[in-house]
Write a protein that holds these residues in place. Sequence first.
Motif, mmCIF file in Angstrom:
data_model
loop_
_atom_site.group_PDB
_atom_site.id
_atom_site.type_symbol
_atom_site.label_atom_id
_atom_site.label_comp_id
_atom_site.label_asym_id
_atom_site.label_seq_id
_atom_site.Cartn_x
_atom_site.Cartn_y
_atom_site.Cartn_z
ATOM 1 N N GLU A 170 45.885 -31.968 37.006
ATOM 2 C CA GLU A 170 45.279 -31.048 37.968
ATOM 3 C C GLU A 170 44.266 -31.763 38.861
ATOM 4 O O GLU A 170 44.161 -31.483 40.058
ATOM 5 N N PHE A 171 43.524 -32.677 38.291
ATOM 6 C CA PHE A 171 42.582 -33.460 39.102
ATOM 7 C C PHE A 171 43.329 -34.186 40.226
ATOM 8 O O PHE A 171 42.910 -34.172 41.388
ATOM 9 N N GLU A 172 44.424 -34.834 39.870
ATOM 10 C CA GLU A 172 45.180 -35.592 40.866
ATOM 11 C C GLU A 172 45.735 -34.680 41.953
ATOM 12 O O GLU A 172 45.707 -35.017 43.141
ATOM 13 N N ARG A 173 46.214 -33.509 41.549
ATOM 14 C CA ARG A 173 46.768 -32.570 42.532
ATOM 15 C C ARG A 173 45.671 -32.064 43.480
ATOM 16 O O ARG A 173 45.860 -32.011 44.699
ATOM 17 N N LYS A 174 44.506 -31.746 42.913
ATOM 18 C CA LYS A 174 43.419 -31.221 43.741
ATOM 19 C C LYS A 174 42.820 -32.308 44.647
ATOM 20 O O LYS A 174 42.429 -32.029 45.786
ATOM 21 N N GLN A 175 42.777 -33.528 44.157
ATOM 22 C CA GLN A 175 42.325 -34.620 45.023
ATOM 23 C C GLN A 175 43.254 -34.763 46.227
ATOM 24 O O GLN A 175 42.798 -34.987 47.356
ATOM 25 N N GLN A 176 44.560 -34.627 45.993
ATOM 26 C CA GLN A 176 45.511 -34.766 47.092
ATOM 27 C C GLN A 176 45.350 -33.633 48.101
ATOM 28 O O GLN A 176 45.476 -33.844 49.315
ATOM 29 N N LEU A 177 45.057 -32.429 47.607
ATOM 30 C CA LEU A 177 44.789 -31.318 48.516
ATOM 31 C C LEU A 177 43.657 -31.656 49.475
ATOM 32 O O LEU A 177 43.752 -31.414 50.689
ATOM 33 N N LEU A 178 42.592 -32.207 48.926
ATOM 34 C CA LEU A 178 41.438 -32.541 49.759
ATOM 35 C C LEU A 178 41.720 -33.715 50.684
ATOM 36 O O LEU A 178 41.288 -33.729 51.845
ATOM 37 N N ARG A 179 42.436 -34.707 50.196
ATOM 38 C CA ARG A 179 42.773 -35.843 51.055
ATOM 39 C C ARG A 179 43.550 -35.378 52.286
ATOM 40 O O ARG A 179 43.324 -35.853 53.410
ATOM 41 N N ASN A 180 44.468 -34.460 52.081
ATOM 42 C CA ASN A 180 45.251 -33.935 53.202
ATOM 43 C C ASN A 180 44.356 -33.239 54.218
ATOM 44 O O ASN A 180 44.566 -33.351 55.425
ATOM 45 N N GLU A 181 43.356 -32.521 53.744
ATOM 46 C CA GLU A 181 42.443 -31.819 54.648
ATOM 47 C C GLU A 181 41.541 -32.792 55.398
ATOM 48 O O GLU A 181 41.312 -32.666 56.598
ATOM 49 N N PHE A 182 41.025 -33.791 54.674
ATOM 50 C CA PHE A 182 40.055 -34.706 55.291
ATOM 51 C C PHE A 182 40.710 -35.622 56.324
ATOM 52 O O PHE A 182 40.029 -36.147 57.209
ATOM 53 N N ARG A 183 42.019 -35.838 56.221
ATOM 54 C CA ARG A 183 42.699 -36.682 57.215
ATOM 55 C C ARG A 183 42.570 -36.099 58.620
ATOM 56 O O ARG A 183 42.621 -36.830 59.613
ATOM 57 N N GLN A 184 42.421 -34.797 58.705
ATOM 58 C CA GLN A 184 42.357 -34.131 60.001
ATOM 59 C C GLN A 184 40.924 -33.989 60.512
ATOM 60 O O GLN A 184 40.706 -33.428 61.581
ATOM 61 N N MET A 185 39.956 -34.474 59.751
ATOM 62 C CA MET A 185 38.557 -34.282 60.114
ATOM 63 C C MET A 185 37.921 -35.607 60.518
ATOM 64 O O MET A 185 38.066 -36.616 59.819
ATOM 65 N N ARG A 186 37.225 -35.589 61.641
ATOM 66 C CA ARG A 186 36.522 -36.773 62.098
ATOM 67 C C ARG A 186 35.088 -36.746 61.590
ATOM 68 O O ARG A 186 34.486 -35.686 61.424
ATOM 69 N N GLY A 187 34.540 -37.943 61.342
ATOM 70 C CA GLY A 187 33.154 -38.023 60.898
ATOM 71 C C GLY A 187 32.968 -37.675 59.434
ATOM 72 O O GLY A 187 31.854 -37.367 59.010
ATOM 73 N N VAL A 188 34.052 -37.711 58.661
ATOM 74 C CA VAL A 188 33.972 -37.387 57.240
ATOM 75 C C VAL A 188 34.635 -38.519 56.449
ATOM 76 O O VAL A 188 35.805 -38.844 56.677
ATOM 77 N N LYS A 189 33.881 -39.100 55.529
ATOM 78 C CA LYS A 189 34.410 -40.118 54.628
ATOM 79 C C LYS A 189 34.300 -39.585 53.208
ATOM 80 O O LYS A 189 33.223 -39.194 52.762
ATOM 81 N N ALA A 190 35.424 -39.534 52.497
ATOM 82 C CA ALA A 190 35.439 -38.970 51.147
ATOM 83 C C ALA A 190 35.776 -40.039 50.126
ATOM 84 O O ALA A 190 36.712 -40.829 50.312
ATOM 85 N N ASN A 191 35.009 -40.071 49.047
ATOM 86 C CA ASN A 191 35.247 -40.982 47.928
ATOM 87 C C ASN A 191 35.548 -40.148 46.687
ATOM 88 O O ASN A 191 34.815 -39.186 46.379
ATOM 89 N N PHE A 192 36.589 -40.518 45.965
ATOM 90 C CA PHE A 192 37.021 -39.758 44.796
ATOM 91 C C PHE A 192 36.835 -40.579 43.530
ATOM 92 O O PHE A 192 37.124 -41.786 43.499
ATOM 93 N N THR A 193 36.375 -39.925 42.477
ATOM 94 C CA THR A 193 36.237 -40.571 41.181
ATOM 95 C C THR A 193 37.609 -40.756 40.547
ATOM 96 O O THR A 193 38.463 -39.869 40.633
#
Length: 904
Positions: free
Chosen positions: A474-497
Amino acid sequence: MAVTVEQLITPEIHQPARYLGQELGAKRKPWNSALVRWSLTYPEVYEVGVSNLGHIILYNILNTQPRQLCDRAYLPAPDLAQKLRDTQTPLFAVESRRSLIDFDILGFSLSYELGATNILEMLNLAGIPLTWKDRQNYSVWGDETESNQLHYPLIFAGGQTATSNPEPYADFFDFIALGDGEELLPEIGLILEEGKKNQLNREEILLDLAQIPGVYVPQFYQMTEAGSVHPLQPDVPTRILRRVAPPMPAYSIKFVPYVQTVHDRLVIEVRRGCTRGCRFCQPGMLTRPARDVEPEAVIQTVEKGMKETGYNEFSLLSLSCSDYLSLPSVGMEIKNRLKDYNVNLSLPSQRVDRFDENIANIIGGTRQSGLTFAPEAGTQRMRDIINKGLTNDELLKGVKTAFEQGWDKIKLYFMIGLPGETDADVLGIAETVAWLQRECSAQNRRKLSFNLTISNFTPKPHTPFQWHSVSTAEFERKQQLLRNEFRQMRGVKANFTDVRISAMEDFVGRGDRRLGSVVRRAWELGAGMDSWWESLDRAFNAWTQAIEEAGLSWKYRQVENGEWNLIQLEGNREQGTGNREEKDYELLLDQPLPWDHINSGIEKDWLKEDLKRALEAATVPDCSFEGCSHCGVCGTDFGHNIVIEPPVIPQFSGEFIPNSQKVQRLRVWFGKLGDMALVGHLDLLKLLERAVRRAFLPIAFSSGYRPSPRISIAYALPLGATSSGEIVDFELTESMDLEEFRQTLATGLPENIPLYNIQEVPVNSPSLTDVVKQAEYYLTVNWKSETKSLPQWEEWINAIKATSEILWEKTTKSGQKKIINLRKQLKELEMISEEGTILRYVGSCLNDGTQLRPEHIIEMLEQVTHQEFQLLHIHRQQLLTPGQETSSDGDNLHFVQCDQKNGF
């Protein structure tokens, strides 16, 4: 037994200065002056360990105790660890340089679930058996007159992880120190002192220690099949009390390392404990009650510490720093008192709902520091479930205040995998960040950017969520959900544990004594330094193999697959469906836990009730400022919340204005001898800057966004090289007597940085790099040959002198190849000592990068003679200015014989 550190800590060791142990502020008590000898042994590399505030406080407290001394040891980096093994040298403490086995007691900080493998590594390097069973038949006390008598020190652990659930590590420690150590460790020291006088054996001393509240001796307890822990004998407590002590800022003034550390600043604790009641937060549950420090005590400690250490930055520390109501007034008073000292204040992650203009005004100084908030969840529903106590309006107000005060980049912390979380809650993180960007904008301003850390929720003991489980899938699936969203956002850098390590932390952190074999096997398979990203693959493979071999895969898979989702179980119970789920839910909450024998002060029934409140998204107020939540902490054993009314915020007297006026330039000739040869060039520059600050010398500053002291050192010296000819320029805002300046500066420098000479030079004269044209070196060289014939040094040197061209290929920073004629850069070359094979040479040292380096002399020798040579030591005798320059046919310069201290 003292270790010959000089033979171990050599230039090829990475950051060798981290192992010197001669820092400003280190206590260095005489070995024979103490009856009880401690080593606080931090299981991380020096740069991390020496930054830990608890490590510093306990070290300072123990060294105030009569008849006791406290030294320090840190986890060596892999290169030194291998060298210790290759040379069969035991791990040593950095100040006395004594083997750890020589001490009476070693204390390890265990503040991370996977950190025990580092502890096993240190014990192994020290030659100490890993388990208490393997040590139980050996004396604690060594006989000073009989060096062959085998004994082993007492081994104990403290820290958050050790306090919350010591059971996975119970095999390795003689005892565990639970909670705060400021008062507990001196009590332990008194028991050891009496035990040593009476020559008590290991079991007798441990029985005495077990009577101290806060000391847990695992060998006097046993685990049942269900995982619970009970006493084996009647004279030890059934439940062991967590110790509580008030913050002691006076002991927070740290030593000043020679290398840059993780927190390269003075750190002062302003508040201990947190009563916000975030349901995921173990520190908040294990540090209650909350205790404020008197504002004047904080102010005086910071003022004293900054002047004693020479740091230019300090940090005020608390689990929730902005809950220290005196923060704005304390911060402003410190800024006013140290206005002319050019200091900056940094704060750890803060409560965004308390961030206002008063706090914004005290952060930073001549430069603006970073800003970090922790909303934790992306929707209001999830923030209520975790009892964050933060509304969307408060979040926006705090971020907008930061934006209006000039911040254009903010760091935010979020978690995924929390109980009751849906995909909408996960996507709410991205929606919240986008919303904040839209609301915080202005014309002619850069768009607000965010640096996000998305961590995986790991359930912790002693919290309402201690019964929850997570799923790595579930962690991996939810991380991918967020990665997909952040790709469309400028000025946002996301780091995942990394989800693999989160699963390991969960598995170990809530385990029982059966995990002792897993921890040991994981270390044997290469686990260690698991929190470092470069170690993740090795660590994960080692831990999973260790779990498989221990036959505990079923238990790990239960954690990995997230089989217990309490929100779903509660939902089924309320709907009257799923009798099996309802029964499982009740059984789960009532089953014994491996840490039930640790009395944290918070009642288990209260944790159950708070879990039920979480399922209903009901919040609990902060009992420091509102009504009591009846968690069970407040009382005789743990005390009560101490909240101090804040003083009036003083009037701001203005920012530090760097004085760029250059009235006087002083040129100082100095040496870099002995251990100081292992201090790198940038660290040497910082050492000089801090010495100037401690001496309150009127140094001029550069202009610009980040003004820095005008201190210029001539050409960097190779790491490991000694010198008696270094030159540094200091530019001052007011004239000083030369001898007064020399004596004042010398008081703040190590003895191995002697000051030889000082001259005043015109303020507008050329820089040192423009002035210096040549450098004189002495090289200790070894001739490698299988024959026994005597080397023909004179012939070889004459051959070099007779050659007009010796070519060498240089690779530039851009990767281009360039052919250099080394012979053209050589001015003089001669043999000084045939017995030790010391060569003297003078070569070019120009600002355009033309430098004849010591390794070039070896290259020239090998080209001319077709022999192999080894450069053993470098000593720079002097840097030569135009009036001192020589040519290849000129007179030799006067030779100053270097003594053993200089490296020859």
